[in-house]
Design a protein around this motif. Structure first.
Motif, short mmCIF file in Angstrom:
data_model
loop_
_atom_site.label_atom_id
_atom_site.label_comp_id
_atom_site.label_asym_id
_atom_site.label_seq_id
_atom_site.Cartn_x
_atom_site.Cartn_y
_atom_site.Cartn_z
N GLN A 1 0.86 -1.17 0.00
CA GLN A 1 0.00 0.00 0.00
C GLN A 1 0.90 1.22 0.00
OE1 GLN A 1 -2.12 0.87 3.64
NE2 GLN A 1 -3.75 1.90 2.51
N VAL B 1 0.67 5.34 0.31
CA VAL B 1 -0.19 6.46 0.69
C VAL B 1 0.64 7.72 0.68
CG1 VAL B 1 -1.61 7.44 2.53
CG2 VAL B 1 -1.66 4.98 2.12
N MET C 1 0.57 11.72 1.72
CA MET C 1 -0.15 12.68 2.55
C MET C 1 0.49 14.06 2.43
SD MET C 1 -0.62 10.29 5.91
CE MET C 1 1.06 9.72 5.81
N ILE D 1 -4.92 12.62 3.09
CA ILE D 1 -4.50 11.61 2.12
C ILE D 1 -4.75 12.11 0.71
CG2 ILE D 1 -4.92 9.27 1.26
CD1 ILE D 1 -5.48 8.45 4.15
N ILE E 1 -3.11 10.37 -2.15
CA ILE E 1 -3.12 9.14 -2.96
C ILE E 1 -3.13 7.95 -2.01
CG2 ILE E 1 -1.77 7.71 -4.56
CD1 ILE E 1 -0.56 10.28 -5.68
N ASP E 2 -3.93 6.95 -2.36
CA ASP E 2 -3.95 5.69 -1.61
C ASP E 2 -4.06 4.58 -2.65
OD1 ASP E 2 -4.27 3.54 0.06
OD2 ASP E 2 -5.90 4.42 1.23
N SER E 3 -2.92 3.94 -2.95
CA SER E 3 -2.87 2.94 -4.03
C SER E 3 -2.30 1.62 -3.53
CB SER E 3 -1.98 3.44 -5.17
OG SER E 3 -2.50 4.63 -5.73
N GLN E 4 -2.68 0.56 -4.22
CA GLN E 4 -2.16 -0.78 -3.96
C GLN E 4 -1.37 -1.22 -5.19
OE1 GLN E 4 -2.96 -2.38 -1.03
NE2 GLN E 4 -4.21 -0.66 -0.39
N ARG F 1 3.98 7.00 2.56
CA ARG F 1 3.97 5.86 3.48
C ARG F 1 3.81 4.58 2.66
NH1 ARG F 1 -0.59 6.50 7.34
NH2 ARG F 1 -1.77 5.44 5.75
N ASN G 1 3.54 0.40 2.99
CA ASN G 1 3.29 -0.71 3.89
C ASN G 1 3.32 -2.00 3.08
OD1 ASN G 1 1.94 -2.79 5.38
ND2 ASN G 1 1.04 -1.22 6.69
N THR H 1 5.94 -0.74 7.95
CA THR H 1 5.58 0.50 7.29
C THR H 1 6.76 1.45 7.37
OG1 THR H 1 3.26 0.25 7.92
CG2 THR H 1 3.96 2.45 7.29
N THR I 1 7.90 5.53 6.23
CA THR I 1 7.47 6.84 5.74
C THR I 1 8.68 7.60 5.27
OG1 THR I 1 5.61 6.83 7.29
CG2 THR I 1 6.24 8.95 6.34
#
Length: 98
Positions: free
Chosen positions: A43, A45, A47, A53, A55-58, A83, A85, A90, A92
């Motif tokens: 993942q 992310v 920020m 947030i 962008i939040d991508s897999q 970030r 994970n 995780t 950052t």
């Protein structure tokens, strides 16, 4: 005698897999390199400075070096937190758009 010569911004950070973001600082196009010791989904992310947030991508990663391009050219100049994970840990990293 120990001598430590460190210069510039630390864009590379080691953890269970290994991550680097470059060029950092950059104009908005960044490369995200992730060295994986196993195949896994990660993942990612991004920020802003307020903690919102953006962008939040897999991403599915394979064992070895994986590279993804992050296009942040549409975002204002400033400092962001990226970030990553991998399911086990995780990390950052500070990303700077100039």
């Amino acid at each position: 005698i120990n001598v430590d010569l460190s210069t510039g911004i630390d864009g590379a950070a080691n953890y269970s897999t290994g991550i680097s973001v470059f060029p950092n600082p950059g104009s908005g196009l960044f490369n995200l390199d992730v060295m994986m010791d196993r195949s896994a989904e990660i993942q990612v992310v991004l920020m802003d400075s307020k903690g919102s947030i953006i962008i939040d991508s897999q991403y599915n990663m394979t064992r070895g070096l994986n590279r993804r391009q992050l296009d942040l050219t549409g975002y204002p100049k400033g400092v962001y937190q990226l970030r990553v994970n991998d399911g086990l840990s995780t990390k950052t990293i500070k990303v700077v758009i100039i």
